[in-house]
Design a protein around this motif. Structure first.
Motif, PDB file in Angstrom:
ATOM      1  N   VAL A 334      81.588  73.340  52.319  1.00 46.03           N
ATOM      2  CA  VAL A 334      81.687  74.458  53.006  1.00 46.03           C
ATOM      3  C   VAL A 334      80.530  75.240  53.277  1.00 46.03           C
ATOM      4  O   VAL A 334      80.243  75.598  54.280  1.00 46.03           O
ATOM      5  CB  VAL A 334      82.755  75.518  52.067  1.00 46.03           C
ATOM      6  CG1 VAL A 334      82.416  76.987  52.570  1.00 46.03           C
ATOM      7  CG2 VAL A 334      84.050  75.141  51.954  1.00 46.03           C
ATOM      8  N   PHE A 335      79.390  75.030  52.348  1.00 45.31           N
ATOM      9  CA  PHE A 335      78.122  75.315  52.436  1.00 45.31           C
ATOM     10  C   PHE A 335      77.349  74.568  53.753  1.00 45.31           C
ATOM     11  O   PHE A 335      76.661  75.324  54.410  1.00 45.31           O
ATOM     12  CB  PHE A 335      77.150  75.219  51.490  1.00 45.31           C
ATOM     13  CG  PHE A 335      77.432  76.258  50.345  1.00 45.31           C
ATOM     14  CD1 PHE A 335      78.211  77.408  50.535  1.00 45.31           C
ATOM     15  CD2 PHE A 335      77.133  76.157  48.826  1.00 45.31           C
ATOM     16  CE1 PHE A 335      78.561  78.441  49.538  1.00 45.31           C
ATOM     17  CE2 PHE A 335      77.420  77.036  48.038  1.00 45.31           C
ATOM     18  CZ  PHE A 335      78.141  78.139  48.126  1.00 45.31           C
ATOM     19  N   LEU A 336      77.803  73.492  53.614  1.00 44.35           N
ATOM     20  CA  LEU A 336      77.304  72.574  54.736  1.00 44.35           C
ATOM     21  C   LEU A 336      77.805  73.175  56.126  1.00 44.35           C
ATOM     22  O   LEU A 336      77.055  73.193  57.355  1.00 44.35           O
ATOM     23  CB  LEU A 336      77.356  71.093  54.476  1.00 44.35           C
ATOM     24  CG  LEU A 336      76.842  70.109  55.581  1.00 44.35           C
ATOM     25  CD1 LEU A 336      75.317  70.319  55.260  1.00 44.35           C
ATOM     26  CD2 LEU A 336      77.158  68.539  55.155  1.00 44.35           C
ATOM     27  N   VAL A 337      78.950  73.385  56.243  1.00 41.88           N
ATOM     28  CA  VAL A 337      79.552  73.879  57.402  1.00 41.88           C
ATOM     29  C   VAL A 337      79.128  75.479  58.015  1.00 41.88           C
ATOM     30  O   VAL A 337      78.727  75.368  59.151  1.00 41.88           O
ATOM     31  CB  VAL A 337      81.133  73.922  57.313  1.00 41.88           C
ATOM     32  CG1 VAL A 337      81.842  74.604  58.488  1.00 41.88           C
ATOM     33  CG2 VAL A 337      81.547  72.347  57.161  1.00 41.88           C
ATOM     34  N   VAL A 338      79.041  76.045  57.084  1.00 42.25           N
ATOM     35  CA  VAL A 338      78.525  77.451  57.063  1.00 42.25           C
ATOM     36  C   VAL A 338      76.781  77.381  57.686  1.00 42.25           C
ATOM     37  O   VAL A 338      76.430  78.026  58.644  1.00 42.25           O
ATOM     38  CB  VAL A 338      78.573  78.238  55.919  1.00 42.25           C
ATOM     39  CG1 VAL A 338      77.791  79.540  56.037  1.00 42.25           C
ATOM     40  CG2 VAL A 338      79.893  78.356  55.672  1.00 42.25           C
ATOM     41  N   ALA A 339      76.203  76.385  57.028  1.00 40.00           N
ATOM     42  CA  ALA A 339      74.792  75.975  57.466  1.00 40.00           C
ATOM     43  C   ALA A 339      74.549  75.867  59.081  1.00 40.00           C
ATOM     44  O   ALA A 339      73.643  76.433  59.750  1.00 40.00           O
ATOM     45  CB  ALA A 339      74.030  75.175  56.837  1.00 40.00           C
ATOM     46  N   GLN A 340      75.594  74.886  59.296  1.00 43.30           N
ATOM     47  CA  GLN A 340      75.376  74.331  61.024  1.00 43.30           C
ATOM     48  C   GLN A 340      75.829  75.563  61.821  1.00 43.30           C
ATOM     49  O   GLN A 340      75.515  75.671  62.757  1.00 43.30           O
ATOM     50  CB  GLN A 340      76.551  73.344  60.825  1.00 43.30           C
ATOM     51  CG  GLN A 340      76.027  71.913  60.173  1.00 43.30           C
ATOM     52  CD  GLN A 340      75.046  71.268  60.575  1.00 43.30           C
ATOM     53  OE1 GLN A 340      74.250  71.697  61.900  1.00 43.30           O
ATOM     54  NE2 GLN A 340      74.567  70.044  60.096  1.00 43.30           N
ATOM     55  N   ALA A 341      76.960  76.170  61.346  1.00 37.92           N
ATOM     56  CA  ALA A 341      77.594  77.347  62.146  1.00 37.92           C
ATOM     57  C   ALA A 341      76.570  78.469  62.282  1.00 37.92           C
ATOM     58  O   ALA A 341      76.531  79.012  63.360  1.00 37.92           O
ATOM     59  CB  ALA A 341      78.753  78.040  61.334  1.00 37.92           C
ATOM     60  N   VAL A 342      75.679  78.817  61.196  1.00 35.84           N
ATOM     61  CA  VAL A 342      74.753  79.928  61.601  1.00 35.84           C
ATOM     62  C   VAL A 342      73.583  79.337  62.266  1.00 35.84           C
ATOM     63  O   VAL A 342      72.448  80.127  62.227  1.00 35.84           O
ATOM     64  CB  VAL A 342      74.463  80.521  60.018  1.00 35.84           C
ATOM     65  CG1 VAL A 342      75.688  81.233  59.683  1.00 35.84           C
ATOM     66  CG2 VAL A 342      73.779  79.589  59.325  1.00 35.84           C
ATOM     67  N   GLY A 343      73.378  78.040  62.548  1.00 35.22           N
ATOM     68  CA  GLY A 343      72.176  77.690  63.170  1.00 35.22           C
ATOM     69  C   GLY A 343      70.960  77.199  62.214  1.00 35.22           C
ATOM     70  O   GLY A 343      69.855  77.114  62.785  1.00 35.22           O
ATOM     71  N   MET A 344      71.308  76.933  60.839  1.00 33.23           N
ATOM     72  CA  MET A 344      70.304  76.307  60.178  1.00 33.23           C
ATOM     73  C   MET A 344      70.041  75.008  60.464  1.00 33.23           C
ATOM     74  O   MET A 344      70.991  74.257  60.346  1.00 33.23           O
ATOM     75  CB  MET A 344      70.752  76.830  58.590  1.00 33.23           C
ATOM     76  CG  MET A 344      69.507  76.533  57.646  1.00 33.23           C
ATOM     77  SD  MET A 344      70.058  76.866  55.783  1.00 33.23           S
ATOM     78  CE  MET A 344      70.362  75.256  55.642  1.00 33.23           C
ATOM     79  N   PRO A 345      68.879  74.643  60.681  1.00 33.79           N
ATOM     80  CA  PRO A 345      68.532  73.097  60.877  1.00 33.79           C
ATOM     81  C   PRO A 345      68.853  72.445  59.590  1.00 33.79           C
ATOM     82  O   PRO A 345      68.110  72.608  58.605  1.00 33.79           O
ATOM     83  CB  PRO A 345      67.036  73.172  61.461  1.00 33.79           C
ATOM     84  CG  PRO A 345      66.333  74.432  60.906  1.00 33.79           C
ATOM     85  CD  PRO A 345      67.316  75.416  60.752  1.00 33.79           C
ATOM     86  N   VAL A 346      69.647  71.404  59.761  1.00 32.64           N
ATOM     87  CA  VAL A 346      69.823  70.298  58.644  1.00 32.64           C
ATOM     88  C   VAL A 346      69.665  68.885  59.300  1.00 32.64           C
ATOM     89  O   VAL A 346      70.736  68.352  59.774  1.00 32.64           O
ATOM     90  CB  VAL A 346      71.039  70.634  58.104  1.00 32.64           C
ATOM     91  CG1 VAL A 346      71.279  69.617  56.850  1.00 32.64           C
ATOM     92  CG2 VAL A 346      71.360  72.053  57.430  1.00 32.64           C
ATOM     93  N   ASP A 347      68.491  68.168  59.168  1.00 27.93           N
ATOM     94  CA  ASP A 347      68.387  66.912  59.540  1.00 27.93           C
ATOM     95  C   ASP A 347      69.047  65.952  58.776  1.00 27.93           C
ATOM     96  O   ASP A 347      69.220  64.833  59.467  1.00 27.93           O
ATOM     97  CB  ASP A 347      66.733  66.767  59.737  1.00 27.93           C
ATOM     98  CG  ASP A 347      66.177  67.746  60.876  1.00 27.93           C
ATOM     99  OD1 ASP A 347      66.963  68.062  61.598  1.00 27.93           O
ATOM    100  OD2 ASP A 347      64.762  67.973  60.553  1.00 27.93           O
ATOM    101  N   ASN A 348      69.262  66.140  57.803  1.00 25.58           N
ATOM    102  CA  ASN A 348      69.906  65.071  56.774  1.00 25.58           C
ATOM    103  C   ASN A 348      70.841  65.827  55.976  1.00 25.58           C
ATOM    104  O   ASN A 348      71.009  65.949  54.724  1.00 25.58           O
ATOM    105  CB  ASN A 348      68.871  64.884  55.811  1.00 25.58           C
ATOM    106  CG  ASN A 348      67.864  64.013  56.339  1.00 25.58           C
ATOM    107  OD1 ASN A 348      67.595  62.749  56.556  1.00 25.58           O
ATOM    108  ND2 ASN A 348      66.441  64.798  56.400  1.00 25.58           N
ATOM    109  N   PRO A 349      71.993  65.866  56.946  1.00 19.22           N
ATOM    110  CA  PRO A 349      73.138  66.658  56.311  1.00 19.22           C
ATOM    111  C   PRO A 349      73.949  65.662  55.349  1.00 19.22           C
ATOM    112  O   PRO A 349      74.444  66.402  54.205  1.00 19.22           O
ATOM    113  CB  PRO A 349      74.491  66.646  57.309  1.00 19.22           C
ATOM    114  CG  PRO A 349      73.737  65.620  58.391  1.00 19.22           C
ATOM    115  CD  PRO A 349      72.450  65.444  58.246  1.00 19.22           C
TER     116      PRO A 349
END
Length: 475
Positions: A334-349
């Motif tokens: 859930v946290f990973l999906v939210v991070a992607q939804a708010v535009g937080m860059p995650v290069d190594n999901p």
């Protein structure tokens, strides 16, 4: 249902009804409350000891907790530069030196070494860990989050200073030599600010000393003008340049991409994992105990208390650990999906997801072990361990090297700091093990191991001693 007082009980024991009337043949109660089947409650009698528990107990606990909370939070933020200790900054001297003058006046100079020596001598060693390294090593230290910044003296530093001195006498263009002050924004905005202030203060003094030396050399050259020759003129602008010859250029090493919250997303993501693990453990503990009949379940005015389940403390803890592991997987996703939804860059999901699961299990299992061992008191221990002591020693907002030394000691084992190092490494340093991911992983595994060992030993001991979870009337 009726609750009776001590006096009522005595009356009932004597054969009465427990009412205030002495008429044992009174008619049944026809009040509307009785007709509706509602319970009536007598006013309880509380002695001084009961009142002490009700009033003084919560007041004393909250007084201690809030005093600790206020001290921990305000002490680490009040004056970070006063608390500065072992703050790592790299110093790179690439200067190759130069030859100044001509004929008998020719001499080899190395202004870069002079600046390096001046910085090493002038920077307080008890506050700044100034590491004199090569350029490639400096970049590696910056890339892996080992230093907060770097002072870089270029290879042509002496040459440019020599040209500046000559140019003040001989007409032509002059360029001030440059010293680059690199900051590491991936180490946090507060660290960047400290690097800039330290660099400005140290280099301002170096600039002043170099300016004095360069001005004296130019004046010595002017004094050597042959007799009868017109003395060269030095303009006022040139003299001002000579007095402050160094141009300090601030530069960010690998600037953060947009959406990184100026280096705070790692801290807040770590905080989410910590709170989810700790609060999740409390929710799991309460809800499973309610379903097993060890405490009542209440939703608004509705309350139900299931019959106690004949189950050992150890098996109960195993069930809670299993649910906590499942929750860790779901919440991390859930946290990973939210991070992607708010535009937080995650290069190594994938790395972030796996580490999040590991960290949440470590926090959740430790919190559940504490609750199984201490019961209600475990809530206070978890709050102190994970929040009151954890956040100030995390290093997520103010660098550990800019906090009181006791917080640096807490950071050696406090869960929040270990989680933060792992998350920061994944988000900002390409999931480099040397940037803190190795420590985050191993400390999380250590936390899981400690929870398993202590939880098993304590609950099995309680079961062996027959300390089963059943209602016992308080004295």
């Amino acid at each position: 249902m009726r609750i009776v007082t001590t006096d009522d009980s005595a009356h009932v024991a004597a054969g009465g009804t427990g009412s205030d009337s002495d008429n044992t043949g009174a008619e049944p109660n026809d009040s509307p409350q009785a007709a509706l089947g509602e319970a009536t409650f007598a006013t309880p009698v509380l002695d001084r000891r009961h009142w002490a528990r009700i009033v003084l107990g919560p007041t004393a606990v909250l007084t201690v907790l809030t005093a600790l909370l206020g001290f921990m939070y305000l002490a680490y933020i009040a004056d970070p530069e006063k608390n500065l200790h072992d703050f790592p900054i790299a110093l790179v001297n690439s200067d190759v030196g130069d030859v100044l003058g001509s004929g008998e006046q020719r001499k080899q100079v190395d202004f870069g070494k002079q600046v390096t020596d001046a910085l090493v001598a002038g920077v307080p060693a008890d506050q700044i860990d100034l590491r004199v390294v090569g350029k490639s090593e400096s970049e590696q230290l910056l890339r892996t989050g080992q230093v907060y910044g770097a002072i870089v003296i270029p290879g042509d530093f002496s040459k440019r200073l020599g040209i500046l001195g000559t140019g003040s006498i001989v007409p032509g263009e002059m360029e001030r030599p440059i010293i680059t002050l690199q900051s590491n924004p991936r180490m946090g905005a507060y660290g960047v600010g400290i690097v800039q202030r330290i660099g400005d203060q140290a280099l301002a003094e170096v600039d002043k000393q170099v300016g004095i030396q360069l001005t004296e050399q130019v004046r010595a050259t002017l004094a050597e003008t042959p007799a009868g020759a017109p003395p060269p003129q030095v303009s006022g602008a040139a003299m001002i340049t000579l007095e402050s010859p160094i141009d300090v250029v601030a530069q960010e090493f690998r600037p953060l991409p947009s959406g990184s919250g100026i280096g705070l997303t790692a801290f807040f993501f770590s905080l989410l994992l910590l709170l989810a693990g700790m609060v999740g453990a409390m929710v799991i503990h309460t809800m499973i105990d309610s379903q097993l009949g060890f405490m009542p379940t209440e939703y608004g005015p509705w309350s139900v208390h299931y019959p106690p389940t004949p189950i050992s403390r150890f098996r109960t803890l195993l069930i809670k650990w299993g649910v906590s592991a499942l929750v860790a997987v779901v919440v991390s996703l859930v946290f990973l999906v939210v991070a992607q939804a708010v535009g937080m860059p995650v290069d190594n999901p994938l790395a972030l997801f796996l580490f999040s699961v590991l960290a949440m299990i470590a926090v959740g299992w430790t919190a559940l072990m504490t609750l199984a061992a201490l019961g209600t008191a475990g809530l206070l221990v978890n709050l102190t361990l994970f929040v009151i002591l954890g956040l100030p020693s995390s290093g997520g907002t103010v660098p550990i090297e800019a906090t009181p030394t006791y917080l640096a000691w807490l950071a050696e084992f406090e869960p929040m700091h270990q989680v933060f190092l792992g998350v920061r490494s994944i988000l900002y340093f390409d999931a480099s093990y040397t940037a803190g991911l190795d420590r985050g992983i191993w400390m999380s595994l250590l936390g899981i191991a400690i929870a398993l060992v202590l939880g098993t030993i304590i609950t099995r001991y309680y079961d062996y001693k027959g300390l089963h979870r059943k209602h016992t009337a308080a004295a």
